[in-house]
Design a protein around this motif. Structure first.
Motif, PDB file in Angstrom:
ATOM      1  N   VAL A 130       9.162 -10.188  -1.998  1.00  0.00           N
ATOM      2  CA  VAL A 130      10.388 -10.121  -1.184  1.00  0.00           C
ATOM      3  C   VAL A 130      10.153  -9.216   0.023  1.00  0.00           C
ATOM      4  CG1 VAL A 130      12.836  -9.479  -1.194  1.00  0.00           C
ATOM      5  CG2 VAL A 130      11.794 -10.469  -3.249  1.00  0.00           C
ATOM      6  N   TRP A 131       9.496  -8.102  -0.233  1.00  0.00           N
ATOM      7  CA  TRP A 131       9.190  -7.116   0.812  1.00  0.00           C
ATOM      8  C   TRP A 131       8.425  -7.761   1.972  1.00  0.00           C
ATOM      9  CZ3 TRP A 131      10.414  -2.125   1.911  1.00  0.00           C
ATOM     10  CH2 TRP A 131       9.581  -1.419   2.789  1.00  0.00           C
ATOM     11  N   ASP A 132       7.452  -8.619   1.629  1.00  0.00           N
ATOM     12  CA  ASP A 132       6.622  -9.253   2.649  1.00  0.00           C
ATOM     13  C   ASP A 132       7.440 -10.149   3.579  1.00  0.00           C
ATOM     14  OD1 ASP A 132       4.407  -7.976   1.757  1.00  0.00           O
ATOM     15  OD2 ASP A 132       3.650  -9.648   0.560  1.00  0.00           O
ATOM     16  N   LYS A 133       8.524 -10.715   3.058  1.00  0.00           N
ATOM     17  CA  LYS A 133       9.352 -11.618   3.871  1.00  0.00           C
ATOM     18  C   LYS A 133      10.461 -10.871   4.613  1.00  0.00           C
ATOM     19  CE  LYS A 133       8.665 -15.390   0.633  1.00  0.00           C
ATOM     20  NZ  LYS A 133       9.174 -15.669  -0.690  1.00  0.00           N
ATOM     21  N   LEU A 134      10.593  -9.594   4.276  1.00  0.00           N
ATOM     22  CA  LEU A 134      11.679  -8.792   4.854  1.00  0.00           C
ATOM     23  C   LEU A 134      11.368  -8.458   6.316  1.00  0.00           C
ATOM     24  CD1 LEU A 134      14.057  -7.881   3.028  1.00  0.00           C
ATOM     25  CD2 LEU A 134      13.004  -5.631   2.935  1.00  0.00           C
TER      26      LEU A 134
END
Lengths: 71, 276
Positions: B233-237
């Motif tokens: 999720v962090w990578d897409k944030l």
């Protein structure tokens, strides 16, 4: 009662983590700051308390239906 | 009560442990033994727990394996010695943020660089708890410590980035709140042949929480729940959402390369074999 509690009170330090993360407010701390089962009838045996107890002081087992009926 | 199988990995006569009420170290210690329990072939006789000095490092005293409580910052060198002398043993290192990134900072990066087949679990409580709350290299900016009464101005290490850059072949982070995730991260680290590094965030209500007015242990764990973001999720944030206290957890890096004990074994063979 759908669940059975085992409390090892000599290990409990009354940090309140189990009380805070119980989704059904089953647990509370007594006058001496140790955990006790205040509302056993609400317990859904999710095990959140046991999962995060840093002192391994609380254990919850789901009772089989027959055993629960006997109680 | 059903017997909890992980309890056999604790020295029962040593419990309750000495950690403060609400300290997260106990949660991570249990996660470690649960991860070890899941590994077939890992027994109390072929698994070694090595720890340094600090609150976290007291864990080795409660764990019923062959354990070694070593000098401050030097757990990784001791563990490297064990692994080279007895490559058949499984070696797990328990360390803290001060032990690993300050006093043992050099040992840490060189352990990573050599890719020694160890699993290092860093209990990150953001402070020197045992000695009374001095700032560690992982105390966040602006947070108070006895040595930083106006708030820390030292930029903290990101130990995961440090490990990856230094050459570790498995790097992950989890927290004392995300117990099942933590067990999984440790278990995968144990599986990895090479230097595996797992940072486990733990709450220190006494030396860190109280001084920084963060409140009781459960509140510190709720902070982990609310601010930890899974890696995928962090990578897409977008960058403007990676604000405040938000931080990523999960597996950050994994690679395969020759381990130090394999390389060392080749040297022994070329030199004519070890003396028996």
């Amino acid at each position: 009662m759908k669940s059975e509690f085992t409390l090892k009170l000599d290990r409990c330090k009354g940090c309140g983590i189990c009380v805070a993360f119980c989704p059904k407010q089953v647990l509370a701390l007594d006058t001496l700051g140790k955990v006790y089962v205040a509302h056993p009838e609400n317990c859904i045996a999710c095990g959140q308390c046991e999962l995060r107890c840093p002192d391994y002081a609380i254990f919850v087992d789901k009772l089989k239906q027959e055993a629960a009926d006997k109680k | 009560m059903l017997e909890r199988s992980y309890e056999k990995f604790f020295r029962q006569n040593r419990l309750p442990h000495l950690w403060c009420p609400g300290c997260g170290n106990g949660i991570v210690m249990k996660a470690i033994v649960q991860a070890i329990e899941k590994k077939s072939g890992w027994t109390q006789d072929n698994t070694i727990i090595v720890s340094g000095i600090g609150c976290s490092s007291r864990a080795s005293g409660y764990m019923d394996f062959d354990t070694l409580h070593t000098a401050h910052g030097r757990a990784i060198p001791f563990a490297t010695g064990i692994k080279l002398a007895r490559p058949d043993l499984n070696v797990v290192v328990i360390t803290g943020d001060g032990d690993c990134t300050a006093i043992g900072g050099n040992h840490f990066i060189h352990g990573c660089r050599r890719n020694v087949d160890l699993t290092v679990i860093l209990f990150n409580n953001n402070i020197y708890g045992m000695t009374g709350g001095q700032a560690s290299p992982m105390t966040p900016l602006g947070k108070k410590a006895t040595t930083a009464p106006y708030g820390s101005i030292d930029r903290p290490f990101d130990a995961c980035k440090l490990a990856e850059a230094a050459g570790a072949t498995y790097v992950a982070r989890s927290t004392a709140f995300h117990v099942q995730h933590l067990v999984k991260m440790i278990e995968d680290g144990l599986d990895n042949a090479g230097f595996s590094f797992i940072e486990a965030l733990v709450q220190c209500p006494t030396a860190y929480g109280r001084r920084n007015k963060i409140g009781e242990p459960a509140k510190m764990m709720a902070w982990m729940r609310d601010n930890a973001v899974m890696k995928n999720v962090w990578d897409k944030l977008p960058d403007d959402k990676k604000i405040g206290d938000k931080f990523p957890i999960g597996l950050f890096y994994k690679a395969e390369t020759e381990t130090y004990d394999e390389a060392y074994h080749h040297v022994i063979e070329m030199a004519g074999g070890a003396a028996k």
